[in-house]
Scaffold this active site. Structure first.
Site, short mmCIF file in Angstrom:
data_model
loop_
_atom_site.label_atom_id
_atom_site.label_comp_id
_atom_site.label_asym_id
_atom_site.label_seq_id
_atom_site.Cartn_x
_atom_site.Cartn_y
_atom_site.Cartn_z
N ASP A 8 58.32 39.58 25.61
CA ASP A 8 58.72 40.81 26.49
C ASP A 8 59.82 41.91 25.65
OD1 ASP A 8 59.43 42.00 29.12
OD2 ASP A 8 60.61 40.47 29.78
N LYS A 69 61.88 52.05 24.82
CA LYS A 69 61.36 52.11 24.98
C LYS A 69 60.38 52.95 25.94
CE LYS A 69 59.07 48.03 28.06
NZ LYS A 69 58.75 46.96 29.35
N GLU A 147 52.43 43.11 32.13
CA GLU A 147 53.78 42.48 32.30
C GLU A 147 53.33 41.77 33.59
OE1 GLU A 147 57.34 45.54 32.60
OE2 GLU A 147 57.67 45.20 30.32
N ASP A 169 56.05 44.27 40.61
CA ASP A 169 57.38 43.90 39.39
C ASP A 169 58.38 45.39 39.97
OD1 ASP A 169 58.22 45.22 37.01
OD2 ASP A 169 56.05 45.10 36.66
#
Length: 171
Positions: A8, A69, A147, A169
């Site tokens: 992750d 990111k 994810e 999420d």
């Protein structure tokens, strides 16, 4: 011992995990923590990541970078650390390389293959930048997955029965 991992690569924190004995096991870093802050520090050629880099960031050191990111695949993003220009993919590669080294040394393993998760909203350019970062870090990246997809896979591995599951999420 060679292992395959799921990573992750988070905006704020990152984690390496392995599937063993019918369950997901989070691998701890050298600070005995299951998560590592996604912060990079470079000065005089020295590289630090995680809590050590975060401490330099707290002190206001400008040779630190975080939240890169979210800029993966953005050709206009660059951070200047230690007099050098880094893209988000470069910073992710440095972070992944150092985290891989730390996880291998701490857990007495060799990472063979990796799957890296990305946000579901990542486009092809962002996914490609993540794949490039993994390769630059010396990882054999077999797949980039969303994810929420990884959450469903992990949940679904528990008992092998068919079921309907909804994943939220929350970012």
């Amino acid at each position: 011992m060679k292992i395959d991992v799921g990573i992750d690569l988070g905006t704020t924190y990152s984690t390496f995990a392995v599937y063993e004995n019918q369950r997901v096991k989070i691998l701890k870093n050298s600070k005995d923590s299951p998560v590592t802050p996604s912060v990079v520090y470079i000065e005089d050629g020295n590289v630090l990541i995680g809590d050590d880099a975060k401490e330099y960031q707290r002190q206001g050191n400008t040779n630190t970078a975080s939240f890169y990111k979210s800029r993966m695949g953005d050709p206009s993003y660059f951070a200047f650390l230690d007099g050098k220009e880094y893209s988000a993919s470069d910073l992710s590669a440095i972070f992944l390389r150092e985290m891989k080294r730390d996880i291998e040394e701490t857990n007495h393993v060799t990472i063979d293959h990796a799957v890296i998760t990305v946000p579901a909203y990542f486009n092809d350019k962002q996914r490609e930048a993540t794949l490039l970062a993994g390769k630059k870090a010396g990882l054999h990246v077999v797949k980039i997955i969303n994810e929420p997809t990884s959450a469903i896979i992990a949940y679904g591995l528990k008992d092998g029965k068919d079921k309907n599951v909804m994943v939220y999420d929350l970012g």
